[in-house]
Write a protein that holds these residues in place. Structure first.
Motif, PDB file in Angstrom:
ATOM      1  N   ILE A   1     105.525  99.155  60.950  1.00 31.38           N
ATOM      2  CA  ILE A   1     104.601  98.029  60.775  1.00 31.38           C
ATOM      3  C   ILE A   1     103.393  98.195  61.693  1.00 31.38           C
ATOM      4  O   ILE A   1     102.249  97.945  61.289  1.00 31.38           O
ATOM      5  N   PHE A   2     103.621  98.630  62.931  1.00 33.57           N
ATOM      6  CA  PHE A   2     102.506  98.826  63.862  1.00 33.57           C
ATOM      7  C   PHE A   2     101.566  99.921  63.356  1.00 33.57           C
ATOM      8  O   PHE A   2     100.336  99.771  63.411  1.00 33.57           O
ATOM      9  N   ILE A   3     102.119 101.016  62.853  1.00 35.80           N
ATOM     10  CA  ILE A   3     101.281 102.079  62.278  1.00 35.80           C
ATOM     11  C   ILE A   3     100.518 101.553  61.069  1.00 35.80           C
ATOM     12  O   ILE A   3      99.333 101.860  60.876  1.00 35.80           O
ATOM     13  N   GLY A   4     101.201 100.744  60.247  1.00 34.13           N
ATOM     14  CA  GLY A   4     100.536 100.142  59.096  1.00 34.13           C
ATOM     15  C   GLY A   4      99.374  99.252  59.502  1.00 34.13           C
ATOM     16  O   GLY A   4      98.349  99.201  58.819  1.00 34.13           O
ATOM     17  N   VAL A   5      99.524  98.552  60.631  1.00 30.82           N
ATOM     18  CA  VAL A   5      98.436  97.705  61.142  1.00 30.82           C
ATOM     19  C   VAL A   5      97.213  98.560  61.464  1.00 30.82           C
ATOM     20  O   VAL A   5      96.078  98.219  61.095  1.00 30.82           O
ATOM     21  N   LEU A   6      97.420  99.680  62.155  1.00 28.68           N
ATOM     22  CA  LEU A   6      96.301 100.557  62.516  1.00 28.68           C
ATOM     23  C   LEU A   6      95.616 101.129  61.281  1.00 28.68           C
ATOM     24  O   LEU A   6      94.374 101.160  61.196  1.00 28.68           O
TER      25      LEU A   6
ATOM     26  N   GLU B   1      91.660 100.333  60.127  1.00 28.11           N
ATOM     27  CA  GLU B   1      90.739 101.454  59.933  1.00 28.11           C
ATOM     28  C   GLU B   1      90.229 101.497  58.499  1.00 28.11           C
ATOM     29  O   GLU B   1      89.022 101.708  58.254  1.00 28.11           O
ATOM     30  N   GLY B   2      91.125 101.296  57.539  1.00 31.73           N
ATOM     31  CA  GLY B   2      90.705 101.284  56.132  1.00 31.73           C
ATOM     32  C   GLY B   2      89.730 100.165  55.835  1.00 31.73           C
ATOM     33  O   GLY B   2      88.746 100.356  55.107  1.00 31.73           O
ATOM     34  N   LEU B   3      89.969  98.985  56.390  1.00 28.43           N
ATOM     35  CA  LEU B   3      89.055  97.868  56.197  1.00 28.43           C
ATOM     36  C   LEU B   3      87.691  98.163  56.802  1.00 28.43           C
ATOM     37  O   LEU B   3      86.644  97.846  56.216  1.00 28.43           O
ATOM     38  N   TYR B   4      87.689  98.792  57.965  1.00 26.42           N
ATOM     39  CA  TYR B   4      86.438  99.122  58.662  1.00 26.42           C
ATOM     40  C   TYR B   4      85.595 100.086  57.835  1.00 26.42           C
ATOM     41  O   TYR B   4      84.384  99.886  57.656  1.00 26.42           O
ATOM     42  N   LEU B   5      86.214 101.145  57.330  1.00 23.45           N
ATOM     43  CA  LEU B   5      85.487 102.125  56.529  1.00 23.45           C
ATOM     44  C   LEU B   5      85.056 101.551  55.188  1.00 23.45           C
ATOM     45  O   LEU B   5      83.996 101.903  54.663  1.00 23.45           O
ATOM     46  N   THR B   6      85.854 100.645  54.621  1.00 22.48           N
ATOM     47  CA  THR B   6      85.505 100.036  53.342  1.00 22.48           C
ATOM     48  C   THR B   6      84.284  99.137  53.471  1.00 22.48           C
ATOM     49  O   THR B   6      83.393  99.136  52.613  1.00 22.48           O
TER      50      THR B   6
ATOM     51  N   ILE C   1      88.474  88.661  65.772  1.00 15.94           N
ATOM     52  CA  ILE C   1      89.500  87.645  66.032  1.00 15.94           C
ATOM     53  C   ILE C   1      90.196  87.255  64.738  1.00 15.94           C
ATOM     54  O   ILE C   1      91.421  87.088  64.688  1.00 15.94           O
ATOM     55  N   GLY C   2      89.419  87.136  63.654  1.00 14.71           N
ATOM     56  CA  GLY C   2      90.019  86.832  62.353  1.00 14.71           C
ATOM     57  C   GLY C   2      90.938  87.937  61.880  1.00 14.71           C
ATOM     58  O   GLY C   2      91.990  87.667  61.281  1.00 14.71           O
ATOM     59  N   ILE C   3      90.557  89.190  62.151  1.00 16.88           N
ATOM     60  CA  ILE C   3      91.420  90.319  61.778  1.00 16.88           C
ATOM     61  C   ILE C   3      92.716  90.269  62.574  1.00 16.88           C
ATOM     62  O   ILE C   3      93.804  90.537  62.032  1.00 16.88           O
ATOM     63  N   MET C   4      92.634  89.932  63.862  1.00 23.16           N
ATOM     64  CA  MET C   4      93.854  89.779  64.666  1.00 23.16           C
ATOM     65  C   MET C   4      94.789  88.747  64.042  1.00 23.16           C
ATOM     66  O   MET C   4      95.998  88.980  63.906  1.00 23.16           O
ATOM     67  N   ALA C   5      94.210  87.600  63.662  1.00 22.39           N
ATOM     68  CA  ALA C   5      95.025  86.541  63.077  1.00 22.39           C
ATOM     69  C   ALA C   5      95.611  86.976  61.740  1.00 22.39           C
ATOM     70  O   ALA C   5      96.803  86.768  61.465  1.00 22.39           O
ATOM     71  N   GLY C   6      94.788  87.601  60.900  1.00 24.68           N
ATOM     72  CA  GLY C   6      95.276  88.035  59.590  1.00 24.68           C
ATOM     73  C   GLY C   6      96.349  89.101  59.692  1.00 24.68           C
ATOM     74  O   GLY C   6      97.365  89.041  58.980  1.00 24.68           O
ATOM     75  N   VAL C   7      96.143  90.061  60.581  1.00 31.99           N
ATOM     76  CA  VAL C   7      97.138  91.124  60.766  1.00 31.99           C
ATOM     77  C   VAL C   7      98.429  90.547  61.329  1.00 31.99           C
ATOM     78  O   VAL C   7      99.532  90.990  60.967  1.00 31.99           O
ATOM     79  N   SER C   8      98.323  89.540  62.198  1.00 38.65           N
ATOM     80  CA  SER C   8      99.528  88.907  62.755  1.00 38.65           C
ATOM     81  C   SER C   8     100.334  88.222  61.649  1.00 38.65           C
ATOM     82  O   SER C   8     101.570  88.311  61.626  1.00 38.65           O
ATOM     83  N   VAL C   9      99.640  87.559  60.730  1.00 40.64           N
ATOM     84  CA  VAL C   9     100.329  86.900  59.613  1.00 40.64           C
ATOM     85  C   VAL C   9     101.014  87.940  58.723  1.00 40.64           C
ATOM     86  O   VAL C   9     102.178  87.772  58.324  1.00 40.64           O
TER      87      VAL C   9
ATOM     88  N   GLY D   1     102.009  90.054  68.905  1.00 41.76           N
ATOM     89  CA  GLY D   1     101.825  91.257  69.715  1.00 41.76           C
ATOM     90  C   GLY D   1     101.287  92.423  68.897  1.00 41.76           C
ATOM     91  O   GLY D   1     100.422  93.169  69.367  1.00 41.76           O
ATOM     92  N   MET D   2     101.784  92.571  67.673  1.00 43.05           N
ATOM     93  CA  MET D   2     101.292  93.642  66.808  1.00 43.05           C
ATOM     94  C   MET D   2      99.860  93.393  66.372  1.00 43.05           C
ATOM     95  O   MET D   2      99.046  94.321  66.289  1.00 43.05           O
ATOM     96  N   GLY D   3      99.528  92.130  66.069  1.00 41.09           N
ATOM     97  CA  GLY D   3      98.172  91.815  65.644  1.00 41.09           C
ATOM     98  C   GLY D   3      97.156  92.048  66.745  1.00 41.09           C
ATOM     99  O   GLY D   3      96.170  92.776  66.568  1.00 41.09           O
ATOM    100  N   VAL D   4      97.404  91.466  67.912  1.00 37.42           N
ATOM    101  CA  VAL D   4      96.479  91.614  69.033  1.00 37.42           C
ATOM    102  C   VAL D   4      96.544  93.034  69.594  1.00 37.42           C
ATOM    103  O   VAL D   4      95.508  93.676  69.830  1.00 37.42           O
ATOM    104  N   GLY D   5      97.764  93.540  69.815  1.00 41.99           N
ATOM    105  CA  GLY D   5      97.910  94.877  70.382  1.00 41.99           C
ATOM    106  C   GLY D   5      97.403  95.968  69.454  1.00 41.99           C
ATOM    107  O   GLY D   5      96.809  96.948  69.914  1.00 41.99           O
ATOM    108  N   GLY D   6      97.629  95.801  68.143  1.00 43.41           N
ATOM    109  CA  GLY D   6      97.160  96.804  67.192  1.00 43.41           C
ATOM    110  C   GLY D   6      95.648  96.898  67.162  1.00 43.41           C
ATOM    111  O   GLY D   6      95.074  97.997  67.181  1.00 43.41           O
ATOM    112  N   VAL D   7      94.970  95.751  67.117  1.00 41.99           N
ATOM    113  CA  VAL D   7      93.504  95.747  67.109  1.00 41.99           C
ATOM    114  C   VAL D   7      92.965  96.297  68.428  1.00 41.99           C
ATOM    115  O   VAL D   7      91.997  97.064  68.447  1.00 41.99           O
TER     116      VAL D   7
END
Length: 322
Positions: free
Chosen positions: A13-18, A22-27, A95-103, A126-132
């Protein structure tokens, strides 16, 4: 003997977050924002027909927005790293990405694990904030390393340009066109600012402070002194290029000397955690007999404190100032 796959699920899941971030950023911003792109982002925006002034304002806004948002409580942990990485996402978007990834992480943990709701909520945050944070930190480290490697070549390119008779502003424009990103876009903004009337030394100094880079400060000081007192700028920059290369070689030598100590510290800190995960995977009931003991929680906190202390102590020992 039952084997738990929950730690593996957490890691996936943590790898999936990263990968998701990254995919969202490039898109959203295109492949040119990647540090591996052949064409720098500024030139690509100009080739698409965007006016030079609009490109300059857009890039300046992206590079300054994180510095101006350090007062946001949760964003203070990201501001400096995002500033050095020149993340195009706005602070509110991060911050919105952190929240969305956490959900999304919470939903994935709900589907893939059977842990308590409180544990899933804590792990997902932790995964949302730590991953970002991990993603931004890796971007910042990669970008700063590339700029440090590109800077001596860029300075030597300016020296050759000055020696054939070009003015310093033209030398900056040549660097902005010939050197790959990320340094090309940085110098391109300086060239655009100078074209609209900003002092070149002031622009270089602002860039050095924004990136918190000592070699860039040397360049800004050299240009400022030459503007005020005169002199052969080509010779000054040639000497500066030699100094930067010597400092870079020294940094690499220090890094090689301290590499063993750094990895020893990382290993000593990671080994107890890896051992704990391995024990829980191989025998999930291993700690059941001591979970209710009154010293179990204080013991865990003490071990965690020693691990954190070990990280800071080892970092201080190998953090040699050059």
């Amino acid at each position: 003997m039952a084997i738990s796959i929950e730690p593996l699920i957490y890691g996936l899941i943590f790898i999936g977050v990263l990968v998701m971030v990254e995919g969202l950023y490039l898109t959203v911003f295109g492949r040119s924002i990647s540090l591996n792109a052949r064409v720098n982002r500024r030139l690509e925006m100009l080739e698409k027909g965007t006016r030079r002034e609009e490109v300059m304002e857009k890039l300046r806004k992206e590079m300054r927005q994180h510095m101006n948002s350090r007062g946001i409580p949760i964003y203070t942990i990201l501001a400096d790293k995002a500033q050095k990485a020149a993340i195009a996402f706005t602070p509110s978007q991060l911050i919105g990405i952190m929240a969305g990834v956490s959900v999304i992480s919470f939903l994935a943990l709900t589907i893939g694990t059977e842990t308590d709701v409180a544990v899933r909520a804590l792990m997902s945050v932790g995964m949302g904030v730590g991953g970002v944070y991990f993603w931004v930190n890796s971007k910042a480290s990669k970008r700063m390393k590339m700029i440090e490697e590109q800077l001596p070549d860029a300075v030597e390119l300016m020296v050759r340009s000055l020696r054939v008779g070009h003015p310093f502003s033209a030398a900056i424009q040549i660097v902005a066109k010939e050197v790959p990103d990320p340094l090309a876009t940085e110098f391109g903004i300086i060239a655009d600012e100078a074209a609209y009337g900003r002092d070149m030394g002031e622009a270089l100094k602002d860039m050095a402070e924004r990136m918190d880079m000592q070699d860039m400060r040397f360049l800004a000081v050299a240009v400022t002194i030459q503007q005020q007192s005169g002199g052969n700028l080509a010779e000054i920059l040639a000497g500066l290029a030699k100094v930067i290369r010597a400092r870079f070689r020294l940094f690499r030598r220090v890094k090689a000397i301290t590499a063993e100590a750094q990895w020893s510290g990382k290993f000593l800190s990671a080994f107890p955690i890896v051992a704990l995960i391995a024990i829980n995977v191989s025998d999930p009931t291993y700690y059941d007999d001591v979970l209710d003991h009154e010293l179990f929680i204080p013991g865990c906190l003490a071990v965690a404190g020693f691990l954190v202390t070990n990280l800071f102590v080892m970092r201080m020992l190998v953090n040699i100032k050059v």
